[in-house]
Design a protein around this motif. Structure first.
Motif, PDB file in Angstrom:
ATOM      1  N   THR A 560       6.857  65.351  -0.671  1.00  0.00           N
ATOM      2  CA  THR A 560       6.595  67.232  -1.299  1.00  0.00           C
ATOM      3  C   THR A 560       7.944  66.372  -1.250  1.00  0.00           C
ATOM      4  OG1 THR A 560       7.930  67.685  -0.090  1.00  0.00           O
ATOM      5  CG2 THR A 560       5.332  67.494  -0.116  1.00  0.00           C
ATOM      6  N   LEU A 561       8.949  67.489  -3.089  1.00  0.00           N
ATOM      7  CA  LEU A 561       9.352  67.877  -3.862  1.00  0.00           C
ATOM      8  C   LEU A 561      10.939  67.875  -2.630  1.00  0.00           C
ATOM      9  CD1 LEU A 561      11.251  67.028  -6.670  1.00  0.00           C
ATOM     10  CD2 LEU A 561      11.186  69.952  -6.570  1.00  0.00           C
ATOM     11  N   ARG A 562      10.368  68.841  -1.676  1.00  0.00           N
ATOM     12  CA  ARG A 562      11.765  70.026  -0.297  1.00  0.00           C
ATOM     13  C   ARG A 562      11.883  68.743   0.374  1.00  0.00           C
ATOM     14  NH1 ARG A 562       9.994  73.870   3.223  1.00  0.00           N
ATOM     15  NH2 ARG A 562       9.402  72.146   4.237  1.00  0.00           N
ATOM     16  N   ASP A 563      10.918  67.277   0.813  1.00  0.00           N
ATOM     17  CA  ASP A 563      11.726  66.570   1.623  1.00  0.00           C
ATOM     18  C   ASP A 563      12.192  65.391   0.552  1.00  0.00           C
ATOM     19  OD1 ASP A 563       8.512  66.935   3.167  1.00  0.00           O
ATOM     20  OD2 ASP A 563      10.246  67.845   3.259  1.00  0.00           O
ATOM     21  N   LEU A 564      11.894  65.607  -0.057  1.00  0.00           N
ATOM     22  CA  LEU A 564      12.286  63.885  -1.090  1.00  0.00           C
ATOM     23  C   LEU A 564      14.015  64.339  -1.441  1.00  0.00           C
ATOM     24  CD1 LEU A 564      11.988  61.937  -2.419  1.00  0.00           C
ATOM     25  CD2 LEU A 564      10.965  62.315  -4.406  1.00  0.00           C
ATOM     26  N   ALA A 565      14.521  66.046  -1.754  1.00  0.00           N
ATOM     27  CA  ALA A 565      15.548  66.747  -2.159  1.00  0.00           C
ATOM     28  C   ALA A 565      16.065  65.602  -0.203  1.00  0.00           C
ATOM     29  CB  ALA A 565      15.162  67.751  -2.630  1.00  0.00           C
ATOM     30  N   VAL A 566      16.227  66.669   0.472  1.00  0.00           N
ATOM     31  CA  VAL A 566      16.371  66.430   1.968  1.00  0.00           C
ATOM     32  C   VAL A 566      17.000  65.494   1.842  1.00  0.00           C
ATOM     33  CG1 VAL A 566      16.938  66.976   4.249  1.00  0.00           C
ATOM     34  CG2 VAL A 566      15.474  68.285   2.930  1.00  0.00           C
ATOM     35  N   GLU A 567      16.287  64.316   2.174  1.00  0.00           N
ATOM     36  CA  GLU A 567      16.515  62.501   2.517  1.00  0.00           C
ATOM     37  C   GLU A 567      17.317  62.294   0.953  1.00  0.00           C
ATOM     38  OE1 GLU A 567      11.260  61.486   3.297  1.00  0.00           O
ATOM     39  OE2 GLU A 567      12.470  60.560   1.245  1.00  0.00           O
ATOM     40  N   HIS A 568      17.319  62.660   0.206  1.00  0.00           N
ATOM     41  CA  HIS A 568      18.253  62.002  -0.803  1.00  0.00           C
ATOM     42  C   HIS A 568      19.847  62.580  -1.018  1.00  0.00           C
ATOM     43  CE1 HIS A 568      15.961  58.361  -2.415  1.00  0.00           C
ATOM     44  NE2 HIS A 568      14.771  59.573  -2.144  1.00  0.00           N
ATOM     45  N   GLY A 569      19.752  64.035  -0.248  1.00  0.00           N
ATOM     46  CA  GLY A 569      21.417  64.509  -0.195  1.00  0.00           C
ATOM     47  C   GLY A 569      20.862  65.601  -1.395  1.00  0.00           C
TER      48      GLY A 569
END
Length: 605
Positions: A560-569
């Motif tokens: 998801t966009l939320r999890d991807l944002a956290v993964e890439h900071g």
């Protein structure tokens, strides 16, 4: 040959088409919608600014079509309208309350007494909510009537008959006032004139709306947030916000800083300081027209607020600390704030208490203070560590048995000592990307309480967080350290392999992964992800669940966009833009909408 209506009244200056049609119908003694139908027109389409119907009305009344179209809002769909060269939301142009200038309407009544074709009519600029003053008479606009149904609301001639006595008697009058600079600016913009100031570069209504929200926030210095402006005082919010915004970004930042200095501490949070300005730009006004103001507010807060990992800013997790205050540094480094401030004053990093601000607001960058902070003695005893991290002795000993909080220094001649910075860094790592929680409700529980209720050690839950198997971690905004960590009981219970069902419900997993329930159900229904059938433990009805294997399959294929944002900071807005630039589209086979979810093998960042 087109029919001409010989008794049609004269079209008023800046009069919208719906007002004119209503007056034409009244001149012939026929209800407006019936008259429109008789003439082959539609009152609804006239209200919506349909060019064909308005042009036909112009031909019937021998009126210039451009005059009718110029001040008639044109409906574009999705509640947006085109008006006087600007695209704006219905809230800006079509409120349920119709306003007007009593002086203008009295003049209409006086003229109409001798010439029926001069009956009272609506001026187009009165429709635009940020305009609150008649430029001709300096009279604040009054609410003439409030009607929910559009065709009744814009049947101007009928409504004017009802309020004519109130107009004539002055009952609707507010005290005259001089126009503010905002009044002059917004009138110029509606008339198509540029004023050359910073705000001119933005869409008209978003710029005016920002002034209003900014002004309301600034007024809280003098009046409570709960106290609303009277209708005749509505201009004050626009005026005060414009007073700062007209000078550009520097003026806006000056106003925001004045709000921060008024009262309270950073721990109050930007939401409490900036009120509706923060809330609306964060959650409601998310389209691109408001992006410049949203970005300006976010940038200002980042540059003036001591935020760090675990904090939330405008709906996004803060991943990197840009500023410290004496108070946040004292907490992070485990040193008394009074002692720390003396060290920082000596090094020239901050001002003394007498010349500077409170410990909560005396700010500096981590880089400026690094020479001082790196020399601090951070080794503390077990008791001091427990006090600093707000962790009980029982849980501390339990975590030590699970392999956490090993002493930094120990030996036969002295008690074990711990590096408090390392311990805090460990806690911050657990809280990275955590959801801010103001009041723990529903299934939220403190990590320590969750361990007791589920009869497991705190280390077992921490391991789930470290392995990123636990997707929902919360941070209590009013607590620090270990005591701030929140988890959801149902997710921990599922991961402990003690489910009472084949898995968790689709609704619960939707919250965990950051998708709307609708989209996750659609993924299950269309068999893009596996699911498991089971019975609802309460109702006994059959339903679909997501087992551990189903969830693993989801994360193996999707992100998801939320999890991807956290993964890439990254912030989700910046990430969305980056993905769009790279041509990476959300998962959408056959054009079906599944929300902000992507196939992992399409991500190349």
């Amino acid at each position: 040959m087109t029919r001409r209506l010989s008794m049609a009244p004269q079209h008023g200056e800046r009069e919208p088409a719906f007002s004119y049609l209503s007056r034409v119908a009244a001149r012939y003694g026929v209800p407006t919608r019936d008259f429109a139908a008789d003439m082959g027109l539609s009152f609804s389409r006239i209200i919506d600014g349909d060019p064909r119907d308005i042009t036909a009305l112009a031909e019937l009344t021998d009126t210039e079509a451009e005059r009718l179209l110029a001040w008639s809002p044109k409906y574009l769909g999705n509640r947006n309208h085109y008006f006087c060269g600007h695209v704006m939301h219905a809230k800006a142009i079509k409120e349920s309350s119709v306003r007007g200038c009593p002086d203008c309407l009295r003049e209409d009544l006086e003229n109409g007494a001798s010439a029926p074709e001069h009956s009272p009519y609506i001026r187009g600029e009165w429709l635009f909510r940020p305009i609150t003053l008649c430029a001709k008479h300096n009279r604040p606009l009054s609410s003439l009537w409030q009607v929910s149904a559009q065709q009744d609301r814009y049947d101007v001639a009928s409504r004017m008959v009802e309020i004519a006595p109130a107009i004539a008697s002055g009952e609707l009058d507010h005290e005259t006032r001089e126009p503010t600079k905002f009044d002059i600016w917004v009138a110029d913009r509606v008339a198509g004139r540029s004023t050359g100031i910073w705000l001119d570069q933005f869409s008209l209504y978003p710029a005016a709306h920002f002034c209003e929200l900014f002004g309301r926030a600034l007024w809280t210095v003098r009046i409570p947030k709960s106290q609303k402006f009277a209708p005749e005082e509505a201009h004050l919010a626009f005026w005060l916000g414009f007073k700062f915004a007209k000078d550009g970004e520097s003026g806006v930042r000056l106003g925001l800083s004045s709000l921060q200095e008024f009262e309270g501490a950073p721990t109050d949070g930007p939401k409490k300081k900036f009120g509706d300005l923060y809330d609306r730009l964060t959650f409601d006004l998310t389209n691109e027209d408001y992006a410049p103001f949203r970005n300006l507010l976010r940038d200002h807060i980042l540059k003036t607020w001591p935020l760090g990992p675990g904090d939330d800013l405008m709906g996004e997790p803060v991943l990197t600390r840009h500023l410290h205050s004496v108070l946040t540094a004292s907490r992070e480094y485990g040193i008394d704030s009074r002692r720390l401030r003396k060290l920082l004053v000596t090094a020239g990093v901050v001002r003394a208490v007498e010349q500077g601000r409170s410990d909560a607001w005396e700010l500096f960058t981590p880089e400026e203070a690094e020479p001082v902070l790196s020399r601090l003695e951070t080794l503390v005893s077990a008791t001091d560590l427990q006090d600093a991290l707000l962790i009980s002795r029982t849980h501390f000993e339990s975590l030590r048995k699970d392999g956490y909080f090993a002493p930094t220094l120990e030996g036969p001649e002295h008690k074990p000592l711990w590096d408090l910075r390392e311990a805090r860094s460990f806690i911050d790592g657990l809280l990275q990307g955590a959801e801010p929680v103001y009041v723990p409700m529903h299934s939220w529980a403190y990590l320590s309480d969750a361990a007791i209720r589920l009869k497991v050690s705190p280390g077992t839950i921490i391991r789930l967080i470290e392995e990123r198997r636990l997707h929902r971690v919360g941070k209590h905004v009013s607590r620090d350290g270990f005591a701030a960590i929140l988890v959801t009981l149902d997710e921990v219970e599922r991961l402990l392999d003690r489910p009472t069902t084949p898995g968790i419900s689709i609704q619960v997993f939707a919250k965990q992964c950051g998708l709307k329930d609708l989209y996750l159900r659609r993924l299950v229904r269309m068999a893009h992800i596996p699911s498991t059938e089971g019975r609802n433990p309460k109702t006994g009805a059959k339903q679909r669940f997501l087992s551990i294997e189903d969830i693993d399959a989801f994360y193996a294929r999707f992100v998801t966009l939320r999890d991807l944002a956290v993964e890439h900071g990254m912030s989700w807005q910046a990430l969305r833009h980056e993905l769009a630039q790279r041509g990476i589209e959300p998962f959408s086979p056959d054009g079906e909408d599944y929300g902000a979810v992507f196939e992992r093998d399409t991500i190349t960042l």
